[in-house]
Write a protein that holds these residues in place. Sequence first.
Motif, PDB file in Angstrom:
ATOM      1  N   GLY A 110       8.209  14.877   2.962  1.00  0.00           N
ATOM      2  CA  GLY A 110       9.343  14.477   2.146  1.00  0.00           C
ATOM      3  C   GLY A 110      10.491  15.456   2.127  1.00  0.00           C
ATOM      4  O   GLY A 110      11.333  15.408   1.228  1.00  0.00           O
ATOM      5  N   ILE A 111      10.573  16.347   3.126  1.00  0.00           N
ATOM      6  CA  ILE A 111      11.680  17.306   3.235  1.00  0.00           C
ATOM      7  C   ILE A 111      12.438  17.010   4.519  1.00  0.00           C
ATOM      8  O   ILE A 111      11.869  17.067   5.610  1.00  0.00           O
ATOM      9  N   GLY A 112      13.713  16.675   4.405  1.00  0.00           N
ATOM     10  CA  GLY A 112      14.511  16.412   5.587  1.00  0.00           C
ATOM     11  C   GLY A 112      14.875  17.686   6.322  1.00  0.00           C
ATOM     12  O   GLY A 112      14.920  18.776   5.734  1.00  0.00           O
ATOM     13  N   VAL A 113      15.128  17.561   7.612  1.00  0.00           N
ATOM     14  CA  VAL A 113      15.534  18.690   8.452  1.00  0.00           C
ATOM     15  C   VAL A 113      16.772  18.277   9.239  1.00  0.00           C
ATOM     16  O   VAL A 113      16.800  17.202   9.843  1.00  0.00           O
ATOM     17  N   VAL A 114      17.802  19.110   9.214  1.00  0.00           N
ATOM     18  CA  VAL A 114      18.966  18.889  10.061  1.00  0.00           C
ATOM     19  C   VAL A 114      19.086  20.074  11.009  1.00  0.00           C
ATOM     20  O   VAL A 114      19.275  21.218  10.588  1.00  0.00           O
ATOM     21  N   ASP A 115      18.888  19.805  12.293  1.00  0.00           N
ATOM     22  CA  ASP A 115      18.878  20.818  13.347  1.00  0.00           C
ATOM     23  C   ASP A 115      20.291  20.920  13.901  1.00  0.00           C
ATOM     24  O   ASP A 115      20.737  20.047  14.658  1.00  0.00           O
ATOM     25  N   VAL A 116      21.016  21.966  13.549  1.00  0.00           N
ATOM     26  CA  VAL A 116      22.441  22.059  13.830  1.00  0.00           C
ATOM     27  C   VAL A 116      22.691  22.706  15.193  1.00  0.00           C
ATOM     28  O   VAL A 116      22.222  23.818  15.459  1.00  0.00           O
ATOM     29  N   GLN A 147       0.809  -1.211   0.000  1.00  0.00           N
ATOM     30  CA  GLN A 147       0.000   0.000   0.000  1.00  0.00           C
ATOM     31  C   GLN A 147       0.848   1.269   0.000  1.00  0.00           C
ATOM     32  O   GLN A 147       0.311   2.363  -0.073  1.00  0.00           O
ATOM     33  N   VAL A 148       2.145   1.135   0.129  1.00  0.00           N
ATOM     34  CA  VAL A 148       3.018   2.300   0.119  1.00  0.00           C
ATOM     35  C   VAL A 148       3.090   2.859  -1.301  1.00  0.00           C
ATOM     36  O   VAL A 148       3.370   2.141  -2.259  1.00  0.00           O
ATOM     37  N   ARG A 149       2.842   4.155  -1.423  1.00  0.00           N
ATOM     38  CA  ARG A 149       2.826   4.807  -2.729  1.00  0.00           C
ATOM     39  C   ARG A 149       4.179   5.426  -3.025  1.00  0.00           C
ATOM     40  O   ARG A 149       4.877   5.890  -2.112  1.00  0.00           O
ATOM     41  N   THR A 150       4.539   5.447  -4.279  1.00  0.00           N
ATOM     42  CA  THR A 150       5.769   6.100  -4.720  1.00  0.00           C
ATOM     43  C   THR A 150       5.437   7.483  -5.250  1.00  0.00           C
ATOM     44  O   THR A 150       4.600   7.631  -6.148  1.00  0.00           O
ATOM     45  N   SER A 151       6.062   8.493  -4.672  1.00  0.00           N
ATOM     46  CA  SER A 151       5.803   9.871  -5.078  1.00  0.00           C
ATOM     47  C   SER A 151       7.035  10.710  -4.766  1.00  0.00           C
ATOM     48  O   SER A 151       7.737  10.449  -3.782  1.00  0.00           O
ATOM     49  N   PRO A 152       7.344  11.727  -5.564  1.00  0.00           N
ATOM     50  CA  PRO A 152       8.540  12.539  -5.321  1.00  0.00           C
ATOM     51  C   PRO A 152       8.524  13.198  -3.949  1.00  0.00           C
ATOM     52  O   PRO A 152       7.465  13.512  -3.389  1.00  0.00           O
ATOM     53  N   TYR A 153       9.712  13.408  -3.413  1.00  0.00           N
ATOM     54  CA  TYR A 153       9.842  14.145  -2.158  1.00  0.00           C
ATOM     55  C   TYR A 153       9.155  15.505  -2.275  1.00  0.00           C
ATOM     56  O   TYR A 153       9.238  16.182  -3.298  1.00  0.00           O
ATOM     57  N   GLY A 154       8.476  15.888  -1.212  1.00  0.00           N
ATOM     58  CA  GLY A 154       7.774  17.168  -1.188  1.00  0.00           C
ATOM     59  C   GLY A 154       6.324  17.073  -1.580  1.00  0.00           C
ATOM     60  O   GLY A 154       5.543  17.977  -1.253  1.00  0.00           O
ATOM     61  N   THR A 155       5.943  15.989  -2.237  1.00  0.00           N
ATOM     62  CA  THR A 155       4.563  15.857  -2.706  1.00  0.00           C
ATOM     63  C   THR A 155       3.741  14.904  -1.848  1.00  0.00           C
ATOM     64  O   THR A 155       2.585  14.647  -2.159  1.00  0.00           O
TER      65      THR A 155
END
Length: 667
Positions: free
Chosen positions: A453-459, A5-13
């Motif tokens: 679909g957007i990664g976050v790096v908390d520095v 059931q996992v869908r494939t879609s571009p990051y951010g969408t």
Amino acid sequence: MTETQVRTSPYGTWTSPIGADAAAAGQKKVEWPAFVGEEVWWTEWRPGESGRVVLVRRAPDGAVGDVLGPGWNVRTRVIEYGGRPWLPLGADPAAGFVFTHWDDQRVYRAVPGGPQESIGPEPISPEPALPGGAHYADFSLVGDEVWCLREVALTPDRAQVRRDLVALPLDGSAATDPAAVRVLAASHHLMTGPKVSPDGRYACWLGWDHPRMPWDGTELMCAPVGPDGTLGPARVLTGGPGVAVSQAEWAPDRPGVLYVLSDTTGWWNLYELGLDGSARPLCAREEEFGEALWRIGAQWFLPVGGGRMFVTHGVGARRLALLEADGSLRDLDGREELTEWAALATDGRRVVASAAGPRSRGELLLIGQDRGAPEVLRAADTSYADHLPPGHHTVFRGPEGEEVHAYVYPPHHPGFTAPEGELPPYVVQAHGGPTTRSQLVADLSTAFFTSRGIGVVDVQYGGSTGFGRAYRERLREGWGVVDVRDCATAIRGLVAQGKADPGRIGIRGGSAGGWTAAASLAAEPELYRVAGIYFPLLDPEEWRAQGTHDFESRYLESLIGPWPQAAARYAQVSPLRRADRVRAPFVLLQGLEDTVCPPQQTERFLERMRENGVPHAYLAFKDEQHGFRMAQTVVACLHAELSAYGQVFGFEAPGIPRTDLSAARRA
């Protein structure tokens, strides 16, 4: 959801259930707990009630209710960041309690009734005589008085203040007679409240003077208590320039013995201290047993007698442990997913503490010394648990081999995956402060991005507390350089590991983090493609000249350098003065009533952007100050940020209104 059931879609969408409204709602924050007999009381911040802080009690039978009625707000604005705002007056709940009420900042005494009611809060401090008002925090019960820190603002803007340790009579006589307030001491310009030894013979407190901040250096003061309740001459027991003592507690069963949290060795470790100043380390480790003293009365350890104490410890993350008399540590909860322990209280047998982790938010636990299963006093918020990112602590290496700590939150959604071979966009998050730190815990504002679909790096860039004095000293006279370089180091590290798309990198931050975001756009025009900049400081020279609240009024001397000797450095790191180097689009989000980072700097920065033709959006909020409080403001900001990221990174975020990156508008 099954794998099929996992869908494939571009990051951010990816379609996420975590809306901006959920992130804006925040979470109930538990602080300042205390045992009141067999009951546990604590304060709880409620975003849904306009940020009101309520006092909550939990009875032995598990019944939980508010102690005060809906009109009361248990919060102090001492040093603007606040402090310990209340104190029980005995082990019996019927003895009552004292607290500071936010609206007028006066101290009140109350006696609780049933779980949902209270009887008669009555003021015990005077009405403020000066236009800036008086603030109180960090109370101790001494006979028929409460002793505390008093901060009197001498000007309406609170830029000039006077602080004293004072005694407020519990009979309420000072409410109408200011002369009934006894001044006990005033050793420094900034102080914590006094703590009296169990035998009543001595009082101790911490003090420091400008231009030092409390993580630069503090003195532990001690004074004898006379038979009439006055304090004799105070003397320094330990600390000073270059040594930050951030907490001191009297041993409950050893007269004349103090336990102190000091960074003498470069790490906040625990020591046993005699009244002659002799010190003995209790558990020497290259890790932190405490934090920077941002709020008056904060506690990271609590002695329980017999040389034992409950402590928090770690590097970056925090564990809860029992420190034995022989110096050994015994962690009290084995759940590795809990990365932050704070807000301690003890009755000598048990400890209450708040706990959180990347998948868990804000539970309050009661734990004994025997490692038994903890009792949940307030359950964690588990909403959206499947959509919270699996955050982890990573150490990157800078150009000269220096460590750069960061918390990495990769894109995560149980129902989506990206096309094979696609690398995710990433946004660098720069925390405010700047000499504070973020926590590796669940946060819906972060999950708002990662679940799409957007990664976050908390520095945790150089200067952040929690990693030893040498790490935080890296920022000294290097603000705008070290923080910018470390943020770039972290994201370049992820790119080198093949975890981030080098062509889709952004940066975001608020206040000091907004400064770092703006400065990064100027310093790294080829690295960052877009930014979300919240209520930033943009020109340190102007900020220094206009003045700010007293606690931080000399802050720039350590961050950039003394004025005017370091004038050239102020100009060199100013994002406003380097605005011609900015090329990346951005959204800038500003409160028009912000007196800390005023909108005038923002307007000047935006004028430069218009001259240079840099695409941007400006959202200005007429009823917001420094740090946004209203849900509709936070929703508008997150939507504008995500829209900007989508336009630059090349995706259309489902359900998010488009923000014009060539427009300036007022919300």
